[in-house]
Write an enzyme that holds these catalytic residues in place. Structure first.
Site, PDB file in Angstrom:
ATOM      1  N   ARG A 203       0.901  -1.117   0.080  1.00 30.84           N
ATOM      2  CA  ARG A 203      -0.254   0.168   0.091  1.00 30.84           C
ATOM      3  C   ARG A 203       1.049   1.257   0.084  1.00 30.84           C
ATOM      4  O   ARG A 203       1.916   1.250   0.330  1.00 30.84           O
ATOM      5  CB  ARG A 203      -0.933  -0.189   1.167  1.00 30.84           C
ATOM      6  CG  ARG A 203      -1.892  -1.246   1.262  1.00 30.84           C
ATOM      7  CD  ARG A 203      -2.642  -1.135   2.648  1.00 30.84           C
ATOM      8  NE  ARG A 203      -3.601  -2.125   2.506  1.00 30.84           N
ATOM      9  CZ  ARG A 203      -3.566  -3.481   3.198  1.00 30.84           C
ATOM     10  NH1 ARG A 203      -2.380  -3.598   3.662  1.00 30.84           N
ATOM     11  NH2 ARG A 203      -4.423  -4.399   3.157  1.00 30.84           N
ATOM     12  N   HIS A 312      -1.757   4.255  -5.867  1.00 36.63           N
ATOM     13  CA  HIS A 312      -1.945   3.004  -5.262  1.00 36.63           C
ATOM     14  C   HIS A 312      -2.768   1.891  -6.327  1.00 36.63           C
ATOM     15  O   HIS A 312      -2.740   0.916  -6.069  1.00 36.63           O
ATOM     16  CB  HIS A 312      -3.584   3.283  -4.347  1.00 36.63           C
ATOM     17  CG  HIS A 312      -3.902   2.163  -3.375  1.00 36.63           C
ATOM     18  ND1 HIS A 312      -3.212   1.722  -2.328  1.00 36.63           N
ATOM     19  CD2 HIS A 312      -5.062   1.476  -3.415  1.00 36.63           C
ATOM     20  CE1 HIS A 312      -3.848   0.729  -1.641  1.00 36.63           C
ATOM     21  NE2 HIS A 312      -4.936   0.451  -2.519  1.00 36.63           N
ATOM     22  N   ARG A 315      -0.583  -0.951  -7.130  1.00 33.45           N
ATOM     23  CA  ARG A 315      -0.827  -2.149  -6.216  1.00 33.45           C
ATOM     24  C   ARG A 315      -1.796  -2.976  -7.046  1.00 33.45           C
ATOM     25  O   ARG A 315      -1.575  -4.207  -6.929  1.00 33.45           O
ATOM     26  CB  ARG A 315      -1.255  -1.859  -4.906  1.00 33.45           C
ATOM     27  CG  ARG A 315      -1.954  -2.639  -3.933  1.00 33.45           C
ATOM     28  CD  ARG A 315      -2.172  -2.198  -2.779  1.00 33.45           C
ATOM     29  NE  ARG A 315      -3.346  -3.055  -1.614  1.00 33.45           N
ATOM     30  CZ  ARG A 315      -2.960  -3.939  -1.121  1.00 33.45           C
ATOM     31  NH1 ARG A 315      -1.672  -4.208  -0.812  1.00 33.45           N
ATOM     32  NH2 ARG A 315      -3.884  -4.523  -0.415  1.00 33.45           N
ATOM     33  N   HIS A 338      -4.023  -9.179   3.110  1.00 31.94           N
ATOM     34  CA  HIS A 338      -5.496  -9.248   3.424  1.00 31.94           C
ATOM     35  C   HIS A 338      -5.801 -10.136   4.454  1.00 31.94           C
ATOM     36  O   HIS A 338      -5.208 -11.124   4.383  1.00 31.94           O
ATOM     37  CB  HIS A 338      -6.349  -9.426   1.858  1.00 31.94           C
ATOM     38  CG  HIS A 338      -6.291  -8.263   1.015  1.00 31.94           C
ATOM     39  ND1 HIS A 338      -6.133  -8.640  -0.289  1.00 31.94           N
ATOM     40  CD2 HIS A 338      -6.319  -6.815   1.165  1.00 31.94           C
ATOM     41  CE1 HIS A 338      -6.263  -7.426  -0.969  1.00 31.94           C
ATOM     42  NE2 HIS A 338      -6.258  -6.345  -0.154  1.00 31.94           N
ATOM     43  N   TYR A 347      -8.828  -9.134  -6.935  1.00 34.94           N
ATOM     44  CA  TYR A 347      -7.464  -9.067  -8.027  1.00 34.94           C
ATOM     45  C   TYR A 347      -7.676 -10.363  -8.893  1.00 34.94           C
ATOM     46  O   TYR A 347      -6.613 -10.583  -9.954  1.00 34.94           O
ATOM     47  CB  TYR A 347      -6.475  -8.908  -7.319  1.00 34.94           C
ATOM     48  CG  TYR A 347      -6.383  -7.558  -6.565  1.00 34.94           C
ATOM     49  CD1 TYR A 347      -6.196  -6.576  -6.953  1.00 34.94           C
ATOM     50  CD2 TYR A 347      -6.527  -7.781  -5.274  1.00 34.94           C
ATOM     51  CE1 TYR A 347      -6.461  -5.199  -6.065  1.00 34.94           C
ATOM     52  CE2 TYR A 347      -6.590  -6.772  -4.250  1.00 34.94           C
ATOM     53  CZ  TYR A 347      -6.407  -5.449  -4.928  1.00 34.94           C
ATOM     54  OH  TYR A 347      -6.671  -4.447  -4.387  1.00 34.94           O
TER      55      TYR A 347
END
Length: 373
Positions: A203, A312, A315, A338, A347
């Protein structure tokens, strides 16, 4: 004046009849005045029934202003600093302007629908901001649920189906060629930052908090510190270094080989000295900030990346590449920091480039079938 177990009915000097009920704490409260004694007795009987069932709420308790109750709600919650900052921002920008002075018992389902509809109607054409509205709705729902639990209102007025499940418009996809271009045109001190944002999927706040001691070139790893692993920039207080977004955020991630030489050069040229020296800083030797990204916006314009793309989003690009490279759901969770599979599954969607590659492969196989048929 006849005394009752749960309350009493009395005649007022005005000639109207008042029904008063005993509260669970031993006090008394009025539940209204009525033209006829019979009406007051009926209201008191209904209140007695609700008290017996455990469904009664004090109508006067609901007169407490929402803003006051929301402040109490925030003070009595054990929240992560980032979450607390997010809630404060949602309250300040979207919720309090509509409900701060409203008594809790006057926040009706219709009033909530009107508020929510106004926020949705004000969205830009590209739909950006839907997630923020969904988060704000969930926060309002949570605060009013506590008001129900505390006996201040009988029912939560937040009853809009699907309002908390609104999804934001898809974020822009950054291609590998665009990443190369961005890294080429940003100031030299930010090139490694762009590559690490993509190649490690950290992040932005985690990248800003990296120190020399978090980099192990020999092991080819980066580590996110569990105590000061994120640079946090609240809207209403000075920025500070604090813990990652969740416990899963404290992690060690591999550095892809392609980035190692650039990172080694960055350590020599731009990183602060000493084990606690920041890996990335501005020209003024300050931590990199989300509030000062002119260099990023300029690079995006040159690279042809859509306006509104954030650092971001690197990412996002990195995690998508990891999924396309065969990473399992568990591996994606570990890489991204996560806590739940739901976040990592975002993702595993198909990118436009990958869809085209799949279609090309399907076409080739279909063509071979025609030749051999």
């Amino acid at each position: 004046m006849k005394r009752r177990r749960y309350g009493k009915v009395r005649k007022l000097p005005s000639g109207r009849w008042q029904a008063r009920v005993l509260t669970p704490d031993g006090g008394e409260t009025s539940i209204g005045t009525f033209a006829l004694k019979r009406e007051a007795e009926q209201a008191l009987a209904a209140a007695e029934t609700d008290q017996t069932r455990g469904t009664w709420t004090d109508p006067n308790a609901g007169k407490r202003k929402f803003g006051n109750f929301a402040d109490h709600w925030m003070k009595t919650r054990d929240l992560q600093p980032q979450t607390r900052d997010l809630y404060r921002r949602q309250l300040r920008l979207r919720i309090l302007p509509a409900f701060a002075t409203a008594p809790l018992n006057e926040i009706t389902a219709g009033r909530v629908r009107e508020w929510h509809g106004g926020l949705v109607a004000a969205l830009p054409a590209n739909g950006r901001g839907r997630v923020a509205i969904g988060h704000s709705y969930r926060l309002l729902h949570a605060i009013l649920s506590t008001a129900v639990d505390d006996g201040l209102i009988p029912r939560n007025p937040c009853r809009i189906k699907g309002a908390s499940a609104i999804r934001d418009a898809p974020r822009p996809e950054i291609t590998v060629s665009q990443l190369w271009k961005i890294a080429e045109v940003v100031p030299d001190r930010y090139a490694a930052l762009v590559w690490l944002a993509s190649a490690t999927a950290l992040r932005s706040g985690e990248l800003a908090a990296l120190r020399r001691r978090n980099v192990n070139l020999a092991a080819r790893t980066l580590s996110v510190d569990p105590d000061v692993g994120q640079y946090i920039e609240p809207d209403d207080m000075p920025a500070y270094f604090g813990p990652p977004k969740s416990e899963a955020g404290a992690r060690t991630v591999p550095i892809p080989d392609v980035v190692l030489p650039l990172l080694a050069m960055h350590l020599k040229r731009h990183t602060q000295s000493g084990p606690d020296g920041l890996l990335f800083t501005t020209r003024d030797d300050n931590p990199i900030s989300r509030r000062n990204r002119a260099w990023w916006r300029r690079a995006c314009r040159i690279a042809g990346v859509p306006e509104g793309t954030h650092l971001h989003d690197c990412r996002h690009a990195g995690l998508t590449l990891a999924a396309q490279s065969g990473a399992t759901l568990r591996e994606l969770m570990d890489l991204a920091g996560h806590s739940t599979p739901r976040a990592a599954m975002i993702y595993q969607h198909s990118s436009q480039t990958r869809v085209a590659e799949v279609a090309s492969g399907m076409s080739a196989r279909l063509a071979r079938g025609q030749r051999t048929g």
